[in-house]
Design a protein around this motif. Structure first.
Motif, PDB file in Angstrom:
ATOM      1  N   VAL A 155       0.869  -1.174   0.000  1.00  0.00           N
ATOM      2  CA  VAL A 155       0.000   0.000   0.000  1.00  0.00           C
ATOM      3  C   VAL A 155       0.912   1.233   0.000  1.00  0.00           C
ATOM      4  N   ASP A 156       0.548   2.206  -0.791  1.00  0.00           N
ATOM      5  CA  ASP A 156       1.291   3.450  -0.835  1.00  0.00           C
ATOM      6  C   ASP A 156       1.205   4.144   0.512  1.00  0.00           C
ATOM      7  N   ALA A 157       2.287   4.629   0.993  1.00  0.00           N
ATOM      8  CA  ALA A 157       2.311   5.244   2.321  1.00  0.00           C
ATOM      9  C   ALA A 157       1.405   6.464   2.371  1.00  0.00           C
ATOM     10  N   GLY A 158       1.398   7.242   1.311  1.00  0.00           N
ATOM     11  CA  GLY A 158       0.517   8.407   1.312  1.00  0.00           C
ATOM     12  C   GLY A 158      -0.941   8.002   1.369  1.00  0.00           C
ATOM     13  N   GLU A 159      -1.272   6.985   0.574  1.00  0.00           N
ATOM     14  CA  GLU A 159      -2.661   6.500   0.601  1.00  0.00           C
ATOM     15  C   GLU A 159      -2.999   5.945   1.977  1.00  0.00           C
ATOM     16  N   MET A 160      -2.029   5.241   2.601  1.00  0.00           N
ATOM     17  CA  MET A 160      -2.286   4.658   3.920  1.00  0.00           C
ATOM     18  C   MET A 160      -2.534   5.759   4.955  1.00  0.00           C
ATOM     19  N   ARG A 161      -1.695   6.807   4.904  1.00  0.00           N
ATOM     20  CA  ARG A 161      -1.883   7.885   5.874  1.00  0.00           C
ATOM     21  C   ARG A 161      -3.212   8.599   5.625  1.00  0.00           C
ATOM     22  N   GLY A 162      -3.583   8.766   4.355  1.00  0.00           N
ATOM     23  CA  GLY A 162      -4.868   9.414   4.075  1.00  0.00           C
ATOM     24  C   GLY A 162      -6.048   8.603   4.608  1.00  0.00           C
ATOM     25  N   THR A 163      -5.975   7.292   4.397  1.00  0.00           N
ATOM     26  CA  THR A 163      -7.053   6.440   4.906  1.00  0.00           C
ATOM     27  C   THR A 163      -7.118   6.499   6.425  1.00  0.00           C
ATOM     28  N   LEU A 164      -5.947   6.498   7.091  1.00  0.00           N
ATOM     29  CA  LEU A 164      -5.919   6.564   8.553  1.00  0.00           C
ATOM     30  C   LEU A 164      -6.562   7.846   9.058  1.00  0.00           C
ATOM     31  N   ASP A 165      -6.230   8.959   8.421  1.00  0.00           N
ATOM     32  CA  ASP A 165      -6.814  10.228   8.854  1.00  0.00           C
ATOM     33  C   ASP A 165      -8.327  10.259   8.613  1.00  0.00           C
ATOM     34  N   GLU A 166      -8.750   9.737   7.454  1.00  0.00           N
ATOM     35  CA  GLU A 166     -10.183   9.746   7.107  1.00  0.00           C
ATOM     36  C   GLU A 166     -11.001   8.901   8.090  1.00  0.00           C
ATOM     37  N   THR A 167     -10.539   7.674   8.370  1.00  0.00           N
ATOM     38  CA  THR A 167     -11.297   6.793   9.288  1.00  0.00           C
ATOM     39  C   THR A 167     -11.282   7.342  10.697  1.00  0.00           C
ATOM     40  N   GLY A 168     -10.143   7.955  11.095  1.00  0.00           N
ATOM     41  CA  GLY A 168     -10.096   8.544  12.435  1.00  0.00           C
ATOM     42  C   GLY A 168     -11.127   9.650  12.585  1.00  0.00           C
ATOM     43  N   ALA A 169     -11.240  10.516  11.568  1.00  0.00           N
ATOM     44  CA  ALA A 169     -12.219  11.599  11.627  1.00  0.00           C
ATOM     45  C   ALA A 169     -13.655  11.041  11.647  1.00  0.00           C
ATOM     46  N   ALA A 170     -13.888  10.009  10.819  1.00  0.00           N
ATOM     47  CA  ALA A 170     -15.234   9.406  10.794  1.00  0.00           C
ATOM     48  C   ALA A 170     -15.573   8.750  12.127  1.00  0.00           C
ATOM     49  N   PHE A 171     -14.575   8.117  12.760  1.00  0.00           N
ATOM     50  CA  PHE A 171     -14.834   7.451  14.057  1.00  0.00           C
ATOM     51  C   PHE A 171     -15.156   8.485  15.132  1.00  0.00           C
TER      52      PHE A 171
END
Length: 802
Positions: A705-721
């Motif tokens: 997984v691309d690190a940038g994509e991984m960090r983006g997904t982490l930030d997005e799910t954290g905000a949604a949670f």
């Protein structure tokens, strides 16, 4: 313009949104009502259907949903709403429409609810017509506030236990209902006793016929006629099996009787005998047929005429001889031209014919007998003679009824009275009266002979059974009951005037006295117990009088007064029985004191009813309080005040409590609905949180997984949670731990990727530094090759430098 394309909330995918939309609809608006009907029938969510049903007022639709709904909770909600509207507790449905709807409803619970809680008298009366539950009818007979409804409820009761319950509960209250229930109970008991008596009489008739069949006896025609008359008098409610058995036994008995009168000589009977049999067996032989047979008999040689036909031939000859006279008398009777002389002529003809009762009668003879009965009707006579005639007919009718019932003593008594009337008549008795007395005297004598034949074995058996009780080891009550049962059985035999019956009676009476001796001590003990009970009841009355004189009952709570009254009644009933005569005056004192208590209780209950009616008005106004939490607090406060108030009169208490409970339940139902909505929302949040956790867990386990994509997904799910609403209390901590664990795994993987990138950068620098050092060494040596070094420079970034 976007509002034209926006989906209405009641079509939203989420059931909770649709339920909220239903709460905002009103069944009073035509479009909203149609929408509510659609949602109540077809929405896929049970909660939405339930919410829509609570808004509807269509009784027919509610009844269908109550019967057809698959979800138990929705069906129950429909039933509650249906009963509420049907009884007038909610809505403004027309009374006539509700009565008509009640006629279509077959649910016994709804009918019972309408009878118990219907607001209008007409509705409760309509429910009465449909109600078959005896316990519900008994409650209505006691508790309904309208006398006409109570009376109608009593009149629909058909069981003795229910009538007894009504009597017990109205004995000290509604005397009119008590008397009506008592009269109906007595009528039922009388009918049951009469039915039992008829069944016993049928059993006796069948036993007599069976006894004749077992002995192979050839009974007389009079005896069979008496048995047939006795059966017909009680055959109205006979079972088909018993009727069939009677018919078979009677037919066999008549057959044996005919065979005794007309014995068959051989299988080859003479033609004349066969001809006569055909005429006789036809049931009612035609006069011309009889005359033809007589003519054949007269012309036949004497040797061809069997001896058994001579008596019957003489009987037929007498009939043929008097046939014209009988026909003339029949014509006179039809023309209403009969007088005393004609009646005497008809009586003389009948006496001369002397046609046996067991022999088939020709049609002419039957018509003549009917004409004679018609001619026997009294004509206008002087007053004294008319009264004597009426009295004589009444006594003779009494003889006839007693004979039908097999009552020998009653028949003898009525016959003696008839004889006295005839003997006391001035100028002596008429020929008609003498003939009637003669006929009935003969029938009574036949019954006496039959009774002697039938009852002596039964009385002998009763003597043996009573003698078996002498010295029997039985509890005194059972022994006394057994003795009384045998004494009742003796009475049912009717007795007999014969010396044998009198001797059996003396034997039976002696054995009865001896068998009863052990019971005397027990009955003496019962008498002492009754005296002790009477003394205890006197103590109860004195205590109750003292209590009412020295205690101000107006200051006592209603419940306490009811408890005192109940305790006094329970103790009074416990000390029972007492001597009836001695306890009668004491009972009046006790009931007077109880009436004083009851009057005070009723006064307090009336005041309680007014206080509870005021609370009910406040409870019905609860929907006006906002918000829901304030409504709930107000409902709880009203419930606490309700519990502090004593009971109202029983009928009003139930009705008030049902209405009060319904008003409070509506508030708590709103709370429950809000709670269910919140629970559904939390369940949705939980599912969404679990999906976010799953997304991070999948991301942490992914191979590339691309690190940038991984960090983006982490930030997005954290905000949604973090944006999620509340979840169920028991699972929140577990979900948070799961999310943090998955997020930590993703962060560690990101850190590992960053460290790997740095290590790769250091390695490239090291390799290129080596190339630089190599180039410098070549320059120092004077043999440098910059082009070769430059060609190897890119390879240092890939790790392929030699």
């Amino acid at each position: 313009m976007l509002q034209h394309f926006r989906k209405p909330k009641w079509r939203h995918a989420k059931a909770s949104v649709r339920r909220q939309a239903v709460e905002q609809l009103s069944a009073q608006e035509g479009e909203s009502e149609a929408l509510l009907r659609e949602l109540a029938c077809s929405d896929e969510d049970a909660g939405v259907r339930r919410a829509a049903i609570r808004k509807l007022s269509d009784l027919e639709l509610l009844r269908k949903r109550m019967m057809e709904e698959q979800d138990a909770g929705v069906a129950e909600a429909a039933a509650v709403r249906y009963r509420q509207i049907l009884t007038g507790g909610s809505g403004d449905a027309d009374l006539q429409l509700r009565i008509e709807e009640l006629g279509h409803c077959s649910d016994v619970r709804v009918i019972a609810h309408a009878l118990r809680g219907g607001r209008e008298e007409a509705l409760r009366l309509a429910a009465l017509e449909r109600c078959t539950d005896e316990s519900v009818l008994a409650d209505a007979a006691v508790n309904d506030p309208v006398a006409r409804v109570r009376q109608a409820a009593v009149e629909r009761l058909h069981s003795q236990p229910a009538l007894r319950r009504v009597m017990e509960r109205t004995r000290q209250g509604d005397r009119k209902i008590f008397r009506l229930a008592r009269d109906m109970l007595q009528a039922l008991e009388a009918a049951e006793t009469a039915s039992q008596a008829r069944a016993e009489e049928r059993s006796r008739v069948l036993q007599a016929l069976q006894a004749l069949a077992d002995r192979g006896a050839s009974p007389s025609a009079a005896e069979l006629s008496r048995l047939e008359n006795r059966w017909q008098a009680v055959a109205g409610d006979a079972e088909a099996e018993a009727s069939g058995r009677f018919g078979d036994l009677l037919a066999a008995a008549w057959q044996r009787h005919r065979e005794s009168l007309q014995p068959r000589q051989s299988p080859q009977e003479p033609p004349l005998l066969a001809q006569w049999r055909a005429a006789a067996d036809s049931g009612r032989p035609d006069p011309d047929q009889l005359e033809a047979v007589l003519q054949a008999l007269a012309e036949a040689p004497s040797d061809d005429v069997p001896d058994e036909l001579r008596a019957e031939a003489e009987l037929a000859r007498r009939f043929v001889t008097h046939r014209d006279s009988l026909r003339a008398l029949i014509r006179s009777a039809a023309a209403k031209e009969t007088d005393a002389g004609s009646r005497d002529s008809m009586e003389a003809l009948m006496d001369e014919l002397q046609w046996p009762s067991g022999t088939p009668r020709p049609r002419t003879l039957l018509d003549a007998m009917a004409a004679l009965e018609q001619a026997r009707q009294p004509e206008a006579e002087p007053s004294g003679r008319d009264q004597r005639y009426a009295a004589l007919q009444e006594r003779l009718q009494g003889v006839e009824e007693a004979l039908k019932e097999g009552n020998l003593r009653g028949a003898q008594r009525a016959l003696r009275q008839a004889r006295d009337i005839v003997d006391e008549a001035p100028g002596g008795a008429s020929a008609q009266a003498e003939r009637a007395l003669k006929r009935y005297t003969a029938r009574v004598a036949e019954l006496r002979d039959w009774r002697r034949f039938a009852t002596l074995p039964k009385q002998e058996q009763l003597c043996e059974q009573m003698e078996a009780l002498v010295g029997a080891e039985m509890p005194p009550p059972e022994l006394a009951e057994a003795i009384k049962s045998l004494q009742d059985a003796w009475k049912e035999t009717g007795g007999s005037d014969s010396p044998e019956s009198r001797r059996l009676w003396e034997r039976f009476q002696s054995a009865s006295d001896e068998a009863f001796e052990p019971c005397r001590a027990w009955f003496d003990e019962q008498a002492r117990q009754r005296e002790a009970n009477l003394a205890e009841r006197e103590r109860i009355v004195e205590q109750l009088e003292s209590f009412l004189e020295r205690v101000d009952v107006s200051g006592l709570p209603t419940a306490k007064l009811i408890e005192i009254r109940g305790t006094a009644r329970e103790e009074w009933n416990h000390f029972s029985p007492v001597e009836r005569r001695a306890g009668k005056a004491l009972s009046r004192r006790f009931e007077g004191l109880m009436d004083r208590l009851t009057e005070r209780i009723r006064t307090e209950q009336a005041a309680n009813r007014q206080r509870k009616e005021a609370l009910l008005e406040r409870a019905e106004a609860l929907p006006e309080i906002e918000p829901l939490a304030a409504r709930m607090d107000a409902a709880k406060a009203l419930q606490a005040q309700w519990r502090e108030i004593g009971p109202a009169p029983k009928a009003q208490e139930r009705k008030l409590f049902r209405a009060f409970k319904a008003a409070c339940d509506a508030v708590f139902a709103e709370r429950d609905e809000a709670r269910r909505t919140e629970q559904a929302r939390q369940a949705e949040n939980k599912a969404e949180a679990e999906a976010l956790c799953q997304r991070l867990e999948s991301l942490a386990e992914a191979e590339s997984v691309d690190a940038g994509e991984m960090r983006g997904t982490l930030d997005e799910t954290g905000a949604a949670f973090q944006a999620l609403g509340p979840v169920p209390r028991g699972v929140r901590e577990g979900i948070e731990r799961r999310f943090e664990k998955a997020a930590g795994q993703v962060r560690r993987r990101l850190e590992a990727a960053r460290a790997q990138r740095q290590e790769q950068a250091y390695e490239v620098l090291r390799r290129r530094a080596a190339l630089c050092a190599e180039l410098e060494a070549q320059v120092m040596a004077g043999s440098s090759d910059p082009a070769a070094i430059e060609a190897r420079w890119p390879e240092a970034a890939t790790g392929e430098v030699a």
